[in-house]
Design an enzyme around this catalytic site. Structure first.
Site: not given
Length: 266
Positions: A175, A208, A210-213
């Protein structure tokens, strides 16, 4: 997509403010027409400004949660997020030893607020989880930490991703949100030798959390629906972008995404 909802097990920490972790995963899985099950690894007192407290659950409890879901309901895909401890990583490995494909591992090390969520021993145990994962989804700092290699150029990122693939046999989605520039590029390095890049304009927002979750849970859900990995990544990224654009604006810090607004786009 299949008529029966895919059974998605998320193994992660709980975020009391609802923006990340288990809560973000449940929202994502539901909005993408999956059936969400959970195994909680840690409980946090957390909001948009940071993590105020955290308690790690015992490995046996983590193992039993996973077994309870798989033994009765079954699973079509698994997402692994915050592990909490090295002992929990071992417990997860043991609980998933007979699980099939479609395992997405998001190697969570630091919260969006900057709070550390994995110590050195836990990070070392990540190799156990990467060894049976379908795809690992590190951001650039996480990729550098996992490999001990520089990740500041396209070539160095590709070399680091190849290192993980060679060592663990998993695909790697790098990412690129931490890189500079008006565009964000995520690159999928496939264990089968292919790679694909996905580029979009950067969304200028502080919301932003929690974007990865959300991304990893979306990929797992779409894999559970039967999509190929590259297609799952492409659609999952668009889901995250929709949730970013529709963020409700809550909190004084890094606010949560607007998962509730994206069903029509999924």
């Amino acid at each position: 997509m299949s008529k029966r909802p895919p059974r998605i097990l998320t193994i992660a920490g709980s975020d009391s403010s609802g923006g990340a972790g288990i809560q973000a995963d449940i929202k994502t899985i539901t909005m993408l027409s999956g059936y969400a099950m959970t195994a909680i690894t840690a409980i946090t007192a957390q909001n948009t400004k940071g993590v105020q407290a955290a308690e790690i659950l015992a490995p046996d409890m983590v193992r039993k949660q996973i077994a309870s879901c798989i033994d009765d309901i079954g699973e079509d895909a698994v997402k692994i997020g915050m592990v909490g401890s090295a002992a929990n990583a071992i417990a997860i490995e043991q609980a998933l030893v007979d699980t099939g494909e479609n395992i997405v591992f998001d190697p969570v090390m630091v919260a969006t607020s900057g709070a550390p969520l994995a110590d050195e021993e836990t990070r070392a145990a990540f190799r156990r989880l990467m060894a049976f994962s379908t795809v690992v989804t590190p951001n650039l700092p996480e990729l550098a930490a996992l490999t001990g290699m520089p990740c500041d150029t396209d070539d160095s990122v590709a070399a680091a991703a190849q290192y993980l693939m060679d060592r663990h046999g998993c695909s790697v989605l790098v990412k690129g949100g931490h890189a500079e520039g008006d565009q964000v590029t995520d690159t999928l390095f496939s264990s089968e030798g292919r790679h694909a890049s996905f580029t979009d304009d950067r969304i200028d927002t502080r919301h932003t959390h929690g974007t990865g979750c959300t991304l990893s849970a979306a990929i797992a859900t779409l894999l559970g629906h039967g999509l190929w990995l590259e297609d799952a990544v492409r659609i999952a990224r668009q889901f995250v972008r929709g949730a970013l654009i529709n963020a409700p604006g809550f909190g004084a810090g890094a606010g949560p995404l607007g998962h509730q607004a994206v069903r029509q786009n999924s």
